[in-house]
Design a protein around this motif. Structure first.
Motif, PDB file in Angstrom:
ATOM      1  N   ALA A 113       0.806  -1.224   0.000  1.00 25.30           N
ATOM      2  CA  ALA A 113       0.000   0.000   0.000  1.00 25.30           C
ATOM      3  C   ALA A 113       0.833   1.265   0.000  1.00 25.30           C
ATOM      4  CB  ALA A 113      -0.939  -0.003   1.212  1.00 25.30           C
ATOM      5  N   ARG A 114       2.104   1.155   0.374  1.00 23.71           N
ATOM      6  CA  ARG A 114       2.901   2.362   0.596  1.00 23.71           C
ATOM      7  C   ARG A 114       4.042   2.563  -0.390  1.00 23.71           C
ATOM      8  NH1 ARG A 114       0.887   1.004   5.669  1.00 23.71           N
ATOM      9  NH2 ARG A 114       0.215   2.801   6.900  1.00 23.71           N
ATOM     10  N   ILE A 115       4.260   1.609  -1.281  1.00 27.61           N
ATOM     11  CA  ILE A 115       5.407   1.699  -2.185  1.00 27.61           C
ATOM     12  C   ILE A 115       5.378   2.989  -3.008  1.00 27.61           C
ATOM     13  CG2 ILE A 115       6.345   0.747  -4.335  1.00 27.61           C
ATOM     14  CD1 ILE A 115       6.163  -1.992  -3.142  1.00 27.61           C
ATOM     15  N   ARG A 116       4.228   3.306  -3.584  1.00 28.93           N
ATOM     16  CA  ARG A 116       4.140   4.509  -4.413  1.00 28.93           C
ATOM     17  C   ARG A 116       4.509   5.759  -3.611  1.00 28.93           C
ATOM     18  NH1 ARG A 116       1.659   6.386  -8.994  1.00 28.93           N
ATOM     19  NH2 ARG A 116       0.630   4.410  -9.480  1.00 28.93           N
ATOM     20  N   TYR A 117       4.023   5.836  -2.371  1.00 27.35           N
ATOM     21  CA  TYR A 117       4.232   7.032  -1.557  1.00 27.35           C
ATOM     22  C   TYR A 117       5.651   7.086  -0.988  1.00 27.35           C
ATOM     23  CZ  TYR A 117      -0.806   6.880  -2.000  1.00 27.35           C
ATOM     24  OH  TYR A 117      -2.066   6.816  -2.507  1.00 27.35           O
ATOM     25  N   ARG A 118       6.132   5.943  -0.523  1.00 24.81           N
ATOM     26  CA  ARG A 118       7.470   5.905   0.078  1.00 24.81           C
ATOM     27  C   ARG A 118       8.564   6.178  -0.940  1.00 24.81           C
ATOM     28  NH1 ARG A 118       7.933   0.485   3.538  1.00 24.81           N
ATOM     29  NH2 ARG A 118       9.988   1.362   3.954  1.00 24.81           N
ATOM     30  N   SER A 119       8.318   5.826  -2.198  1.00 26.61           N
ATOM     31  CA  SER A 119       9.333   6.021  -3.235  1.00 26.61           C
ATOM     32  C   SER A 119       9.109   7.306  -4.029  1.00 26.61           C
ATOM     33  CB  SER A 119       9.320   4.831  -4.203  1.00 26.61           C
ATOM     34  OG  SER A 119       8.128   4.816  -4.967  1.00 26.61           O
ATOM     35  N   ASN A 120       8.109   8.104  -3.599  1.00 21.89           N
ATOM     36  CA  ASN A 120       7.791   9.350  -4.304  1.00 21.89           C
ATOM     37  C   ASN A 120       7.492   9.080  -5.781  1.00 21.89           C
ATOM     38  OD1 ASN A 120       7.326  12.107  -4.469  1.00 21.89           O
ATOM     39  ND2 ASN A 120       9.453  12.573  -5.039  1.00 21.89           N
ATOM     40  N   GLY A 121       6.783   7.966  -6.019  1.00 24.57           N
ATOM     41  CA  GLY A 121       6.362   7.637  -7.365  1.00 24.57           C
ATOM     42  C   GLY A 121       7.387   6.922  -8.215  1.00 24.57           C
ATOM     43  N   GLN A 122       8.559   6.631  -7.676  1.00 25.12           N
ATOM     44  CA  GLN A 122       9.570   5.923  -8.458  1.00 25.12           C
ATOM     45  C   GLN A 122       9.197   4.458  -8.667  1.00 25.12           C
ATOM     46  OE1 GLN A 122      13.843   6.927  -7.574  1.00 25.12           O
ATOM     47  NE2 GLN A 122      12.929   7.987  -5.827  1.00 25.12           N
ATOM     48  N   PHE A 123       8.454   3.893  -7.710  1.00 20.29           N
ATOM     49  CA  PHE A 123       7.991   2.510  -7.821  1.00 20.29           C
ATOM     50  C   PHE A 123       6.479   2.474  -7.623  1.00 20.29           C
ATOM     51  CE2 PHE A 123      12.379   2.093  -6.398  1.00 20.29           C
ATOM     52  CZ  PHE A 123      12.873   1.126  -7.257  1.00 20.29           C
ATOM     53  N   THR A 124       5.836   1.540  -8.304  1.00 20.47           N
ATOM     54  CA  THR A 124       4.429   1.267  -8.077  1.00 20.47           C
ATOM     55  C   THR A 124       4.282  -0.215  -7.748  1.00 20.47           C
ATOM     56  OG1 THR A 124       4.038   0.871 -10.433  1.00 20.47           O
ATOM     57  CG2 THR A 124       3.642   3.109  -9.599  1.00 20.47           C
TER      58      THR A 124
END
Length: 337
Positions: free
Chosen positions: A99-110
């Motif tokens: 749930a947090r990958i997009r946010y934690r990576s600032n959009g670098q990972f989905t």
């Protein structure tokens, strides 16, 4: 168009997705050679090979953790948790990672992954094979949650979920797997014959996530439901003779609030129906939203019809479910309030 059970529609959705995109991979307990405990993935390993459809150890934590890594890498895993009741060992992975990958990576990972889970009752599985845990996932920012009520939506929603760039929890009502549920009964009935099933297009199509459907138009009151309870609500309205508008939410996150508000403002009354337990169930969120957005249009208190706030023995499964009798009583009481 062919007529399909929900199982066949789910299998068709995965097949279409795997054929269109080599990055789509399918795995889970017994989903390969055996085709899944409910046969939703039957034949896919034979068609696409063991590198794209394969069995895993009995480890939900491992299944979901591997899927998250694959999704971050660029694949599109569509994994199966054999029963929704088994997902809890993997809950931390879903909440803290997927749930947090997009946010934690600032959009670098989905994290473009789907976790399919048979949910709810219908097989006399009791408290260990019949849970409806949707509220645990709708509380998590970053997840999407879908619950189909018919084969057409099952296929369209699942293809949309597989193509979505973010993680989707896909809950499949077991009572609807092998045919339309006859909502007029409080006990198991023989599934309708194959020619009575709804038509499902072959090939690729999608049902957008976040779009509700009006299953029955009406002016007396609004019923908000999803999954199996859509059929129960329709049966209850017919039996008590109330002109109820039945809204099939289809996805709980994102939620089609516009459709809900439009219906309740039209009818002035609202009944929420779901199979999960009452306390902190998703119906509480629905009731709060209706109160916030439709307060000055309401002619009666919002009612909820749900499962019990307790685990239940196998033999009491059909008393636990909200049936047409309980739902019908709530409809009448809301009209009289």
């Amino acid at each position: 168009m062919p007529r399909m059970t929900m199982i066949e529609a789910i299998r068709s959705a995965i097949d279409v997705s795997m054929e269109r995109d080599d990055n789509v991979v399918v795995f889970g307990e017994d989903v390969g050679y055996f085709g899944g405990v409910f046969r939703c993935t039957q034949g896919l390993q034979r068609k696409y090979g063991r590198t794209r459809c394969f069995d895993t150890p009995i480890s939900e934590l491992g299944i979901v953790g591997a899927a998250i890594g694959m999704a971050a890498y660029g694949l599109r895993p569509c994994v199966e948790v054999q029963f929704a009741d088994y997902v809890y060992p993997a809950y931390d992975q879903l909440v803290s990672e997927a749930a947090r990958i997009r946010y934690r990576s600032n959009g670098q990972f989905t994290c473009p992954m789907v976790v399919r889970m048979p949910a709810g009752g219908g097989i006399f599985g009791g408290q260990t094979h019949s849970q409806s845990p949707e509220a645990l996932f709708t509380h998590v920012c970053g997840l999407k949650v879908a619950v189909p009520s018919n084969p057409y939506d099952a296929k369209g929603l699942l293809i949309a979920a597989i193509e979505d760039p973010d993680p989707v929890i896909f809950l499949e009502p077991k009572r609807l797997y092998n045919g339309p549920f006859d909502g007029h009964h409080d006990r198991p009935v023989t599934p309708w014959s194959k020619h009575d099933l709804g038509e499902v297009p072959e090939g690729h199509f999608t049902v957008p996530l976040g779009s509700a459907a009006v299953r029955r138009e009406g002016k007396d009151l609004t019923v908000l439901a999803y999954g199996t309870m859509v059929h129960v609500a329709q049966a209850a309205a017919e039996e008590v003779g109330i002109d109820a508008e039945i809204i099939d939410l289809r996805t709980l996150l994102p939620l089609d609030l516009e459709a809900i508000v439009a219906s309740v403002k039209k009818t002035g009354r609202c009944v929420v129906v779901h199979e999960a337990t009452l306390t902190s169930g998703f119906g509480a969120e629905l009731a709060a939203l209706v109160q916030e957005h439709c307060f000055f249009h309401l002619e009666a208190p919002i009612a909820r019809v749900t499962g019990w706030d307790t685990p239940y023995p196998h033999a009491q499964e059909w008393d636990y479910f909200p049936g047409p009798k309980r739902v019908g009583e709530a409809l009448l009481a809301t009209m009289e309030a």
